[in-house]
Write an enzyme that holds these catalytic residues in place. Structure first.
Site, PDB file in Angstrom:
ATOM      1  N   ASP A  34       0.825  -1.215   0.000  1.00  0.00           N
ATOM      2  CA  ASP A  34       0.000   0.000   0.000  1.00  0.00           C
ATOM      3  C   ASP A  34       0.857   1.263   0.000  1.00  0.00           C
ATOM      4  OD1 ASP A  34      -1.969  -1.805   0.218  1.00  0.00           O
ATOM      5  OD2 ASP A  34      -2.745  -1.131   2.165  1.00  0.00           O
ATOM      6  N   GLU A  36       3.567   1.918  -1.475  1.00  0.00           N
ATOM      7  CA  GLU A  36       4.019   2.296  -2.813  1.00  0.00           C
ATOM      8  C   GLU A  36       2.893   3.038  -3.550  1.00  0.00           C
ATOM      9  OE1 GLU A  36       6.829   2.278  -4.143  1.00  0.00           O
ATOM     10  OE2 GLU A  36       6.418   2.549  -6.290  1.00  0.00           O
ATOM     11  N   TYR A  37       1.685   2.510  -3.410  1.00  0.00           N
ATOM     12  CA  TYR A  37       0.522   3.153  -4.034  1.00  0.00           C
ATOM     13  C   TYR A  37       0.380   4.580  -3.494  1.00  0.00           C
ATOM     14  CZ  TYR A  37      -4.296   3.897  -5.568  1.00  0.00           C
ATOM     15  OH  TYR A  37      -5.428   4.405  -6.142  1.00  0.00           O
ATOM     16  N   SER A  83     -35.971  -6.597 -14.912  1.00  0.00           N
ATOM     17  CA  SER A  83     -35.607  -7.373 -13.727  1.00  0.00           C
ATOM     18  C   SER A  83     -35.879  -8.839 -14.051  1.00  0.00           C
ATOM     19  CB  SER A  83     -36.371  -6.883 -12.511  1.00  0.00           C
ATOM     20  OG  SER A  83     -37.736  -7.065 -12.739  1.00  0.00           O
ATOM     21  N   LEU A  84     -35.758  -9.696 -13.053  1.00  0.00           N
ATOM     22  CA  LEU A  84     -35.861 -11.129 -13.349  1.00  0.00           C
ATOM     23  C   LEU A  84     -37.089 -11.743 -12.715  1.00  0.00           C
ATOM     24  CD1 LEU A  84     -32.155 -12.116 -12.654  1.00  0.00           C
ATOM     25  CD2 LEU A  84     -33.269 -11.984 -14.875  1.00  0.00           C
ATOM     26  N   GLU A 113     -24.908 -17.598 -12.153  1.00  0.00           N
ATOM     27  CA  GLU A 113     -24.160 -16.537 -11.458  1.00  0.00           C
ATOM     28  C   GLU A 113     -24.736 -16.359 -10.065  1.00  0.00           C
ATOM     29  OE1 GLU A 113     -24.561 -12.988 -13.851  1.00  0.00           O
ATOM     30  OE2 GLU A 113     -24.042 -14.118 -15.636  1.00  0.00           O
ATOM     31  N   LYS A 115     -26.416 -14.298  -7.235  1.00  0.00           N
ATOM     32  CA  LYS A 115     -27.300 -13.127  -7.277  1.00  0.00           C
ATOM     33  C   LYS A 115     -26.887 -12.208  -6.131  1.00  0.00           C
ATOM     34  CE  LYS A 115     -32.079 -11.721  -7.698  1.00  0.00           C
ATOM     35  NZ  LYS A 115     -32.085 -10.712  -6.647  1.00  0.00           N
ATOM     36  N   ASP A 117     -26.711  -9.278  -3.574  1.00  0.00           N
ATOM     37  CA  ASP A 117     -27.798  -8.547  -2.920  1.00  0.00           C
ATOM     38  C   ASP A 117     -27.387  -7.089  -2.717  1.00  0.00           C
ATOM     39  OD1 ASP A 117     -30.229  -8.168  -1.855  1.00  0.00           O
ATOM     40  OD2 ASP A 117     -29.829  -9.173   0.044  1.00  0.00           O
ATOM     41  N   ARG A 136     -31.391   1.858 -11.322  1.00  0.00           N
ATOM     42  CA  ARG A 136     -32.348   1.249 -12.242  1.00  0.00           C
ATOM     43  C   ARG A 136     -33.630   2.075 -12.344  1.00  0.00           C
ATOM     44  NH1 ARG A 136     -36.660  -2.033 -11.734  1.00  0.00           N
ATOM     45  NH2 ARG A 136     -37.075  -3.330 -13.534  1.00  0.00           N
ATOM     46  N   TYR A 222     -22.506  -7.698 -14.547  1.00  0.00           N
ATOM     47  CA  TYR A 222     -23.024  -8.984 -15.026  1.00  0.00           C
ATOM     48  C   TYR A 222     -23.657  -8.910 -16.416  1.00  0.00           C
ATOM     49  CZ  TYR A 222     -27.203  -6.976 -12.942  1.00  0.00           C
ATOM     50  OH  TYR A 222     -28.220  -6.137 -12.596  1.00  0.00           O
ATOM     51  N   LYS A 286     -28.962 -17.985 -16.643  1.00  0.00           N
ATOM     52  CA  LYS A 286     -29.194 -17.312 -17.927  1.00  0.00           C
ATOM     53  C   LYS A 286     -28.861 -18.257 -19.076  1.00  0.00           C
ATOM     54  CE  LYS A 286     -27.622 -13.024 -15.794  1.00  0.00           C
ATOM     55  NZ  LYS A 286     -26.578 -12.027 -15.632  1.00  0.00           N
ATOM     56  N   LYS A 310     -34.348 -17.922  -5.776  1.00  0.00           N
ATOM     57  CA  LYS A 310     -34.193 -17.239  -4.486  1.00  0.00           C
ATOM     58  C   LYS A 310     -34.021 -18.267  -3.380  1.00  0.00           C
ATOM     59  CE  LYS A 310     -34.984 -12.791  -5.211  1.00  0.00           C
ATOM     60  NZ  LYS A 310     -35.967 -12.160  -4.447  1.00  0.00           N
ATOM     61  N   CYS A 404     -69.352  -4.211   2.379  1.00  0.00           N
ATOM     62  CA  CYS A 404     -68.079  -3.508   2.211  1.00  0.00           C
ATOM     63  C   CYS A 404     -67.739  -2.709   3.471  1.00  0.00           C
ATOM     64  CB  CYS A 404     -68.166  -2.568   1.008  1.00  0.00           C
ATOM     65  SG  CYS A 404     -66.699  -1.552   0.815  1.00  0.00           S
ATOM     66  N   CYS A 407     -68.026   1.190   2.263  1.00  0.00           N
ATOM     67  CA  CYS A 407     -69.233   1.866   1.770  1.00  0.00           C
ATOM     68  C   CYS A 407     -70.503   1.086   2.074  1.00  0.00           C
ATOM     69  CB  CYS A 407     -69.121   2.134   0.269  1.00  0.00           C
ATOM     70  SG  CYS A 407     -69.262   0.631  -0.708  1.00  0.00           S
ATOM     71  N   CYS A 422     -66.498  -5.540  -3.798  1.00  0.00           N
ATOM     72  CA  CYS A 422     -67.489  -4.490  -3.653  1.00  0.00           C
ATOM     73  C   CYS A 422     -67.704  -3.958  -5.073  1.00  0.00           C
ATOM     74  CB  CYS A 422     -66.926  -3.398  -2.745  1.00  0.00           C
ATOM     75  SG  CYS A 422     -67.841  -1.861  -2.857  1.00  0.00           S
ATOM     76  N   CYS A 427     -67.447   3.591  -4.496  1.00  0.00           N
ATOM     77  CA  CYS A 427     -66.875   3.230  -3.184  1.00  0.00           C
ATOM     78  C   CYS A 427     -65.611   4.072  -2.962  1.00  0.00           C
ATOM     79  CB  CYS A 427     -66.528   1.748  -3.175  1.00  0.00           C
ATOM     80  SG  CYS A 427     -65.600   1.240  -1.730  1.00  0.00           S
TER      81      CYS A 427
HETATM   82  S1  IVH Z   1     -29.238 -10.238 -14.511  1.00  0.00           S
HETATM   83  C1  IVH Z   1     -32.252  -8.768 -17.555  1.00  0.00           C
HETATM   84  N1  IVH Z   1     -27.384 -11.117 -12.874  1.00  0.00           N
HETATM   85  O1  IVH Z   1     -31.103  -9.063  -9.296  1.00  0.00           O
HETATM   86  C2  IVH Z   1     -31.418  -9.385 -16.507  1.00  0.00           C
HETATM   87  N2  IVH Z   1     -29.064  -9.702 -11.993  1.00  0.00           N
HETATM   88  O2  IVH Z   1     -34.269  -8.768 -10.778  1.00  0.00           O
HETATM   89  C3  IVH Z   1     -30.976  -8.437 -15.485  1.00  0.00           C
HETATM   90  N3  IVH Z   1     -28.795  -9.149  -9.640  1.00  0.00           N
HETATM   91  O3  IVH Z   1     -31.894  -6.016  -9.224  1.00  0.00           O
HETATM   92  C4  IVH Z   1     -30.457  -8.999 -14.270  1.00  0.00           C
HETATM   93  N4  IVH Z   1     -26.956 -10.306  -9.304  1.00  0.00           N
HETATM   94  O4  IVH Z   1     -29.524  -6.124 -10.252  1.00  0.00           O
HETATM   95  C5  IVH Z   1     -28.489 -10.380 -13.001  1.00  0.00           C
HETATM   96  N5  IVH Z   1     -25.667 -11.928 -11.550  1.00  0.00           N
HETATM   97  C6  IVH Z   1     -26.765 -11.191 -11.686  1.00  0.00           C
HETATM   98  C7  IVH Z   1     -27.320 -10.481 -10.600  1.00  0.00           C
HETATM   99  C8  IVH Z   1     -28.483  -9.745 -10.807  1.00  0.00           C
HETATM  100  C9  IVH Z   1     -27.864  -9.501  -8.752  1.00  0.00           C
HETATM  101  C10 IVH Z   1     -29.956  -8.282  -9.358  1.00  0.00           C
HETATM  102  C11 IVH Z   1     -30.279  -7.276 -10.408  1.00  0.00           C
HETATM  103  C12 IVH Z   1     -31.737  -6.993 -10.191  1.00  0.00           C
HETATM  104  C13 IVH Z   1     -32.222  -8.302  -9.645  1.00  0.00           C
HETATM  105  C14 IVH Z   1     -32.959  -9.091 -10.694  1.00  0.00           C
END
Ligand code: IVH
Length: 668
Positions: A34, A36-37, A83-84, A113, A115, A117, A136, A222, A286, A310, A404, A407, A422, A427
């Site tokens: 470090d 050196e950096y 999203s997925l 891959e 996922k 968080d 996003r 990703y 994927k 999940k 209801c 109402c 209802c 209402c």
């Molecule tokens: S692919 C169209 N790859 O998970 C595909 N998403 O709903 C786009 N996430 O908030 C997502 N790790 O940001 C992909 N290796 C990964 C991921 C990833 C986390 C998140 C993404 C999004 C949610 C998917």
């Protein structure tokens, strides 16, 4: 040192510091200590102070710079950030695999891959330089958080190749940084972050980049908006390419040739998850081939070529003290469990939807029961089951009301529905919920006009229908609880901005039955103005592929209503746009085009153009490109090594062209 020598030395220092930074933060494998950096960095700071005109935005000294912002600018994503869809079990994954297999009749492989968080972000590089980073948001428009993202040390300010690309990934807070941050907050008596994801999101939404810089965030990339433009044909080679240009890609990714291999990967990471330095909440699967991804296509929200598995949610025990009833936008009565507050998956839960009466019967839920609670998908609280062995006889059975709660109209159960409804269109609860929907993100997207503010405006009778939103005044807003001058001004601005939304946002916001966001977009694109849609006949509506009878009837009935007519006039007079502002397909379509109205399937390898380009061109000439060959297909374009789709086309007697013929016709 003269200016020329200084410039050369500065360049040399940029390269060395970028290299050392990369080794440390991306490869996790530093080649120098470090010290050196730090020494080289000091030298650079010194030189830049002597020659400030030589400071460039991508200089390693410029990560944490600039003034605190007063607000984040909005950014329109070049391609939508989807999203997925989620899978929660082996059987969900097998269903996904089955759907993929049915749509692609060739062999295929997956990439698995972790996922991560954190928070989804998009990074834009121009000629290799990092120029903009955004959240996003609603998938179409996000917020510009460039100065905060620049503080992430593993994010290169300059790529190793001068690419102009938009890459996507997840910014996150490593577990260690999270623990450290919460310890510091605790010492200062501040509120703690519930989990690393909230901490990362909170840090990136700070207006002062110095705060984000102190939070030790990290990032994994990703994907990119469109890998096809990078000369790669698979997602996995796209990721390798991102890695080669200096971006941080998670190294635990794996290509799997079957769903069995995917399941093994999941099993491994379910076990090994605690050993990672960062939190993951699942596994993303994927389809690897980009051509096959195109064939599979996307729904309004998510690609059909990917799914997020999940991990099972944490479960806790608590007491159900009451069941509350609410009336939704469409009159559906939803029972909600009121729980003794309990911590689960990082937050305190005190309510959980019970959906409908059948579910309460099925789970045999009584008032006063001890229940198991979890967060489905780690987000939505859910009562899993009752602990019957803990009953003491004091529990009270629950019955749905006959009228209801808002109402007092009699509730009905429509044929084939589990929900009680209802049916009173006046209402007040339905009207209030309709307003909440109108202002929501996928509809008119009026920031600051959420459930609480609308409920107050509605209770004060300041807003009775969506058009009233547009005549709100500053004084009226200031008369509300917890509304300061700044919030009122921001809200009025957001209301004004929403007037220029494209038609589909308004259409979705009106809450016509059976018209979701995707259908609203299709209708808007097709009819272009509200007036044309309002007078469309059921037969015209049914001509649109995505519109079925139920939806067509609902649309006709909606526009026949006199109150609706008045509402539309009121909205128009308020200056709300009623036209489609997106790309107009009809303008580019040449009616004489041979592709007009045809359903086309592309298969095999094209030599002179990517399949993506071919698809875009055919679509711009009025054709529809789909993934699989059926009786509905009009034309199949077969490139090299075309397989079973070609055979099927021949069996069905469908017209088949080679690439040469395609090029010839496209040129016409
Ligand atoms: S692919 C169209 N790859 O998970 C595909 N998403 O709903 C786009 N996430 O908030 C997502 N790790 O940001 C992909 N290796 C990964 C991921 C990833 C986390 C998140 C993404 C999004 C949610 C998917």
């Amino acid at each position: 040192m003269n200016r020329d020598t200084a410039e050369k030395q500065i360049n040399k220092l940029h390269n060395l510091l970028n290299q050392y930074n990369y080794e440390y933060h991306v490869l996790d494998n530093p080649s120098v200590p470090d010290s050196e950096y730090d020494k080289l960095m000091q030298e650079l700071v010194q030189l830049e102070s002597e020659y400030p005109e030589l400071i460039t935005p991508s200089s390693p000294t410029q990560r944490v710079g600039g003034q605190a912002l007063s607000d984040f600018e909005k950014v329109r994503h070049q391609t939508q950030m989807l999203s997925l869809a989620n899978a929660f079990s082996e059987s969900d994954l097998r269903d996904f695999d089955r759907r993929v297999r049915q749509a692609i009749d060739d062999s295929y492989s997956y990439v698995c891959e972790l996922k991560i968080d954190g928070l989804a972000v998009s990074l834009r590089y121009e000629e290799g330089l990092f120029v903009q980073g955004s959240t996003r948001g609603d998938g179409t428009i996000g917020e510009d958080i460039t100065s905060n993202l620049r503080t992430i040390r593993s994010l290169p300010l300059k790529l190793k190749e001068p690419y102009s690309i938009e890459v996507r990934g997840e910014a996150f807070m490593p577990k260690k940084s999270f623990i450290k941050l919460n310890k510091e907050k605790e010492a200062k008596g501040e509120m703690l972050f519930a989990n690393p994801r909230n901490a990362a999101a909170g840090s990136l939404r700070q207006l002062d980049p110095k705060i984000a810089a102190s939070r030790n965030l990290d990032i994994f990339l990703y994907g990119i908006g469109d890998f096809g433009t990078m000369g790669v044909s698979t997602h996995s080679s796209g990721l390798d390419l991102l890695e080669r240009v200096g971006l941080k890609v998670n190294k635990e990714r794996k290509r799997c040739n079957s769903i069995e291999e995917v399941l093994q990967y999941i099993e491994r990471w379910t076990k090994d998850r605690p050993n990672l330095d960062y939190e993951i909440d699942g596994i993303v699967i994927k389809v690897d081939s980009l051509d096959q991804q195109i064939d599979l296509g996307t729904t309004a929200k998510s690609p059909r070529w990917a799914i997020a598995y999940k991990f099972p949610a944490e479960e806790v025990v608590t007491k159900l003290t009451d069941i509350e009833l609410s009336v939704g936008r469409t009159g559906v009565i939803t029972p909600t469990a009121i729980l003794e507050p309990v911590r689960v998956a990082g937050t305190t839960v005190q309510r959980a939807s019970l959906h409908n009466e059948d579910l309460i019967r099925e789970k045999d839920i009584m008032l006063g029961d001890w229940v198991i609670v979890k967060k489905a998908g780690d987000i939505i609280p859910e009562v899993v089951h009752v602990l019957e062995e803990r009953r003491n006889g004091e529990e009270i059975p629950f019955h749905m009301p006959t009228h209801c709660p808002e109402c007092s109209s009699e509730l009905v159960r429509l044929d084939g529905e589990v929900a009680l409804r209802c049916l009173n269109p006046k209402c007040p609860a339905q009207r209030r919920e309709g307003l909440i929907h109108f202002a929501s993100r996928n509809a008119m997207n009026i920031e600051g006009l959420g459930e609480k503010v609308i409920s107050q405006l509605f209770a004060l009778e300041l807003v009775k229908d969506p058009a009233d939103i547009y005549s709100l005044t500053e004084d009226q807003l200031l008369s509300m609880e917890r509304m300061g001058e700044k919030s009122a001004a921001n809200l009025l601005k957001a209301i004004e901005v929403s007037k220029s939304n494209s038609l589909e946002k308004l259409l979705f916001g009106l809450g016509i039955r059976h018209v979701g966001a995707k259908a609203a977009a299709t209708l808007a694109e097709h009819f272009e103005t509200m007036d044309k849609l309002a007078v469309a006949k059921t037969e015209d509506l049914l001509l649109i592929d995505e519109v079925g009878e139920k939806m067509a009837d609902a649309i006709s009935t909606y526009f026949e209503n006199e109150e609706v007519e008045q509402l539309l006039v009121k909205l128009k007079n308020a200056g709300v746009n009623m036209e489609y502002l997106g790309p107009k397909r009809s303008e580019t379509v040449n009616i004489d085009s041979i592709f007009n109205g045809k359903t086309v399937v592309l298969t095999g390898k094209l030599e002179k153009m990517s399949r993506n380009d071919a698809k875009a061109k055919i679509e711009s000439m009025g054709g529809k490109v789909t993934g699989s060959v059926s009786k509905k297909t009009d034309l199949v374009i077969a490139g090299e090594e075309a397989g079973s789709k070609l055979t099927k086309a021949e069996e069905l007697g469908i017209e088949v062209w080679d690439e040469e013929k395609l090029l010839e016709e496209l040129e016409k």
